[in-house]
Scaffold this active site. Structure first.
Site, PDB file in Angstrom:
ATOM      1  CB  VAL A 185      -6.100   3.041   2.844  1.00 23.86           C
ATOM      2  CG1 VAL A 185      -6.191   2.510   1.419  1.00 23.86           C
ATOM      3  CG2 VAL A 185      -7.478   3.496   3.330  1.00 23.86           C
ATOM      4  CG  ASP A 186      -6.615   0.191   8.346  1.00 23.02           C
ATOM      5  OD1 ASP A 186      -5.560  -0.462   8.321  1.00 23.02           O
ATOM      6  OD2 ASP A 186      -7.757  -0.339   8.312  1.00 23.02           O
ATOM      7  CG  HIS A 237      -6.681  -0.692  -2.577  1.00 21.47           C
ATOM      8  ND1 HIS A 237      -7.791  -1.323  -2.058  1.00 21.47           N
ATOM      9  CD2 HIS A 237      -6.466  -1.245  -3.798  1.00 21.47           C
ATOM     10  CE1 HIS A 237      -8.233  -2.217  -2.936  1.00 21.47           C
ATOM     11  NE2 HIS A 237      -7.440  -2.188  -3.995  1.00 21.47           N
ATOM     12  CB  CYS A 280       2.550  17.064  -5.019  1.00 21.01           C
ATOM     13  SG  CYS A 280       2.236  18.407  -6.209  1.00 21.01           S
ATOM     14  CB  CYS A 289       6.416  18.510  -7.797  1.00 22.01           C
ATOM     15  SG  CYS A 289       5.987  18.470  -6.027  1.00 22.01           S
ATOM     16  CB  CYS A 296       2.082  20.704  -3.416  1.00 19.46           C
ATOM     17  SG  CYS A 296       3.805  20.151  -3.294  1.00 19.46           S
ATOM     18  CB  SER A 317     -17.034  -8.491  -0.032  1.00 16.40           C
ATOM     19  OG  SER A 317     -16.540  -7.408  -0.816  1.00 16.40           O
ATOM     20  CG  LEU A 358     -12.160 -11.440  10.244  1.00 13.17           C
ATOM     21  CD1 LEU A 358     -12.150 -10.215   9.361  1.00 13.17           C
ATOM     22  CD2 LEU A 358     -11.052 -12.387   9.837  1.00 13.17           C
TER      23      LEU A 358
END
Length: 300
Positions: free
Chosen positions: A119-120, A135, A143, A146, A194, A236, A278
């Site tokens: 998620v970076d 993800h 929000c 809405c 929000c 993994s 890696l």
């Protein structure tokens, strides 16, 4: 003229030992049409810890679940306090050699796409364009009332203004940008609503206990169908969100190649598991393929 290799693979129930031999990964990329599936291990060299590797955060940290987040204000206060502090570090992370190698493979037409469990946003920052964020992405917020979408950078400014002087010392950092803080440290943190409707803001990521949107899953399944092979980088494969694509590729008789230091849940479906760091492994493959890592990282 270099002959294009044809990879063959037979499933086995026997444990797959790790190897340092990169030839099969190199051959798969030479053939082209490779779909990359990346996990947290790809970002550890950028300073973002993983969940399950040596010293992984799950040994000391239970991630926030969707059920907890939506159940009460105290859970959201705890999440946003920890996440706000963590964002100061998480948001400064930059792509490493592994991300740049993946982007270089894409530029040279060797990949059919990239699916990431991370998620970076570091694949895109390295220059990759065809990326499915399985993800979500911590750089976005949404929000729950809405549906308005917003920038995490803008939210960070609002949280700074609402919590002047908030600067606790965290015990550690987690792959989801969550800093380890005590209940006492987050007790007085102010959560902002929000700006459009006053509703509850949530990071635009799939929490533990939450399902990946079905259209996103189906899109990834289509990518697996179209791919020649599946290259797993730094996952993994413990959770089904990624393992299902490995199983799909294996059922279709497509080679699955894994680069991960530790054994994975998908090893039995793989042609090989390369147990090397890696960044170094992917740079070595790029060198063998005469693919320069010459792309400039993009701003997050």
């Amino acid at each position: 003229m270099r002959m294009r290799p044809t990879l063959s693979w037979t499933p086995t129930a026997d444990p797959l030992p790790g190897t340092s031999d990169l030839r099969q990964v190199t051959d798969a990329l030479t053939e082209g049409g490779v779909l990359v599936l990346s996990g947290a291990g790809l970002s550890t060299e950028s300073g973002i810890p993983d969940y399950r590797g040596a010293g992984g955060s799950l040994s000391r940290h239970t991630p926030m679940t969707y059920q907890d987040f939506t159940a009460g204000a105290q859970a959201r206060r705890r999440y946003w306090a920890r996440s706000h502090l963590g964002w100061r570090t998480f948001g400064r992370a930059r792509p490493n050699a592994g991300h740049r190698a993946v982007a270089a493979f894409e530029r040279h037409g060797l990949l059919s796409g990239v699916v990431t469990q991370n998620v970076d946003g570091l694949h895109q920052a390295a220059g990759s364009r065809d990326v499915v964020e399985l993800h979500g992405n911590l750089a976005r917020v949404v929000c729950l009332s809405c549906g308005a979408a917003g920038s995490r950078h803008e939210l960070a400014v609002r949280l700074e203004q609402a919590n002047a002087g908030f600067d606790p010392v965290a015990a550690g950092m987690n792959p989801d940008g969550d800093a380890d803080l005590t209940d006492e440290q987050v007790r007085d943190f102010v959560v902002v609503p929000c700006a459009v409707c006053g509703g509850i803001l949530k990071p635009d990521v799939v929490f533990f206990g939450e399902t990946v949107p079905p259209p996103r899953v189906e899109h990834c399944r289509t990518l697996v169908d179209r791919a020649t092979s599946l290259l797993v980088l730094g996952s993994s494969l413990t959770v089904m969100s990624g393992l299902r694509f490995v199983r799909q590729a294996a059922r279709a008789g497509k080679p699955v190649l894994i680069v991960n230091r530790d054994p994975t849940r998908g090893d039995q479906h793989a042609l090989t598991r390369v147990a090397l760091p890696l960044g170094a492994a992917l740079v070595a493959v790029a060198d063998r393929l005469d693919v320069p890592l010459d792309g400039q990282p993009q701003p997050l």
